[in-house]
Scaffold this motif. Structure first.
Motif, PDB file in Angstrom:
ATOM      1  N   UNK A 128      -2.584   4.554  -0.044  1.00 27.79           N
ATOM      2  CA  UNK A 128      -1.435   4.447   0.504  1.00 27.79           C
ATOM      3  C   UNK A 128      -1.498   3.527   1.789  1.00 27.79           C
ATOM      4  N   UNK A 129      -1.510   2.412   1.936  1.00 26.05           N
ATOM      5  CA  UNK A 129      -1.605   1.717   3.074  1.00 26.05           C
ATOM      6  C   UNK A 129      -0.418   1.476   3.933  1.00 26.05           C
ATOM      7  N   UNK A 130       0.807   1.453   3.072  1.00 24.46           N
ATOM      8  CA  UNK A 130       2.034   1.129   3.289  1.00 24.46           C
ATOM      9  C   UNK A 130       2.437  -0.328   3.518  1.00 24.46           C
ATOM     10  N   UNK A 131       1.527  -1.221   2.900  1.00 23.35           N
ATOM     11  CA  UNK A 131       1.541  -2.730   2.600  1.00 23.35           C
ATOM     12  C   UNK A 131       1.897  -2.905   1.085  1.00 23.35           C
ATOM     13  N   UNK A 132       2.713  -3.875   0.879  1.00 23.41           N
ATOM     14  CA  UNK A 132       2.948  -4.319  -0.466  1.00 23.41           C
ATOM     15  C   UNK A 132       1.990  -5.483  -0.782  1.00 23.41           C
ATOM     16  N   UNK A 133       1.178  -5.370  -1.739  1.00 17.23           N
ATOM     17  CA  UNK A 133       0.405  -6.296  -2.206  1.00 17.23           C
ATOM     18  C   UNK A 133       0.621  -7.242  -3.443  1.00 17.23           C
ATOM     19  N   UNK A 134       1.889  -6.928  -3.978  1.00 15.80           N
ATOM     20  CA  UNK A 134       2.499  -7.782  -4.798  1.00 15.80           C
ATOM     21  C   UNK A 134       2.089  -7.148  -6.342  1.00 15.80           C
ATOM     22  N   UNK A 135       2.614  -7.510  -7.314  1.00 19.47           N
ATOM     23  CA  UNK A 135       2.633  -7.089  -8.697  1.00 19.47           C
ATOM     24  C   UNK A 135       1.267  -7.358  -9.286  1.00 19.47           C
ATOM     25  N   UNK A 136       0.782  -8.773  -8.926  1.00 20.82           N
ATOM     26  CA  UNK A 136      -0.451  -9.205  -9.748  1.00 20.82           C
ATOM     27  C   UNK A 136      -1.524  -8.588  -9.365  1.00 20.82           C
TER      28      UNK A 136
END
Length: 378
Positions: A128-136
């Motif tokens: 749970x890094x708190x960054x959104x890496x995108x759906x892909x």
């Protein structure tokens, strides 16, 4: 997944390894989940957990075999082998991920690829890094779970062997991993989905596979090797595959992971009882499809989800079934190209390098002891 072995170059081309068939089954379930989540809601978790248990079995076998042969584990070689096996295809994937994000952005998620690339390459996609890496790239959490597990498991095996309590130590490790999964469910509370990608939810499956390998094939066969056990494992896994989505159910982490892992061990035993399977005795699609899927399973896992997600976004106005089938076919083609053009050449080059290094080390050892080196080939 991460431990799909290339077929032996000396193997008869008309034969397939039983464990490669099992990999084919596992990745086939994952592909079904990506293609039809409403129908195969649990197939993804079943397939991934089979991979975890199988990986634990295989890696533990490699480590135990090395200790038996040499009396030690060459950690440098172990981790370098994993880097050379996993990174080439992963680097290719993240390069394409970045290019798609920069040039097209079909998911309209902005510069999330900037986070996805380093997260993927450092195997922390499950944290749970708190960054959104995108759906892909969200599916890369499984690779992270495996690599984090293998930062500890080889050392644990070595320490257990030195203490002459291998089975007891690994059995305790299985229990501790399961308690970690229980604690994870308690900590996440009502937000059970938050436990889905956490390493503590799945280490137990890898540990069960490794512990089973340490128990030994004879003992396991006496416990789990009968036809009733095999039939029960197949029925349980099939029912879980066609059931509803499992990630939001706390029982998935409390019981599902261990149960699927034990069932996977039963399937491993069944695969090992038939050391090789002739393709021509498994008619038509099943034998050849499972052979192919098992061989390229790692690349299929890397590419299938991303390509399906991108295609569904680009062709949102087209029939969903047509888009999904087309995207799945494309992902299988890309994975096949990855295997033949990238993964297999790197693995073979690594093996040749290791063979040359071993030969040089042997010659140096013979020279130091006064034994003549092997005569050069004409």
């Amino acid at each position: 997944m991460s431990d799909a072995r290339p077929p032996s170059p000396t193997a008869h081309p008309a034969r397939i390894d039983g464990l490669t068939v099992l990999r084919g089954v596992a990745i086939g379930l994952v592909v079904l989940r990506h293609a039809a989540p409403d129908v195969f809601g649990g197939a993804g978790i079943v397939g991934v957990t089979i991979f975890f248990a199988l990986s634990g079995w295989l890696i533990s076998g490699i480590l135990l075999g090395e200790v038996e042969r040499t009396g030690r584990v060459d950690f440098r070689r172990f981790y370098l082998n994993r880097v050379f096996r996993l990174y080439p295809a992963l680097i290719a994937f993240v390069v394409v991920l970045a290019l798609v994000g920069v040039l097209a952005d079909p998911l309209e998620q902005g510069p999330t690829w900037r986070y996805a690339v380093p997260v993927a390459l450092t195997y922390v996609a499950d944290l749970p890094l708190g960054v959104w890496v995108g759906s892909a790239s969200t599916h890369l959490w499984t690779l992270s779970v495996e690599e984090q597990f293998y930062l500890v498991w080889p050392l644990l095996i070595v320490l257990a062997l030195r203490g002459r309590h291998l089975r007891r130590t690994l059995g305790i490790a299985v229990l501790l991993c399961w308690l970690a999964a229980v604690l994870t469910v308690v900590v996440v509370g009502h937000d059970t989905v938050a436990a889905y990608s956490l390493p503590t939810s799945w280490f137990v499956a890898l540990a069960i596979g490794g512990f089973a390998r340490a128990l030994g094939r004879d003992r396991l066969t006496a416990l789990l090797g009968g036809r009733p056990a095999l039939a029960g494992a197949v029925v349980v896994l099939a029912l879980l595959c066609v059931g509803p989505e499992l990630k939001g159910n706390p029982l998935t982490y409390l019981l599902g992971g261990p149960v699927i892992a034990v069932a996977a061990v039963v399937l491993v035993l069944a695969a090992l009882r038939v050391d090789t399977v002739r393709v021509d005795t498994v008619r038509g699609v099943p034998g050849r499809l499972l052979l192919g899927l098992g061989t390229i399973s790692y690349a299929v896992y890397l590419w299938n989800y991303a390509i399906v997600v991108w295609a569904e976004a680009v062709f949102a106005d087209r029939p969903t079934l047509l888009v999904t089938v087309g995207a799945t076919a494309v992902s299988l083609g890309v994975a096949t190209a990855s295997w033949f053009l990238l993964e297999r050449p790197v693995v073979r080059a690594r093996r040749r390098h290791h063979a040359r290094s071993s030969a040089r080390a042997l010659d140096l050892s013979r020279s130091a002891s006064g034994v003549p080196s092997a005569a050069p080939r004409p």
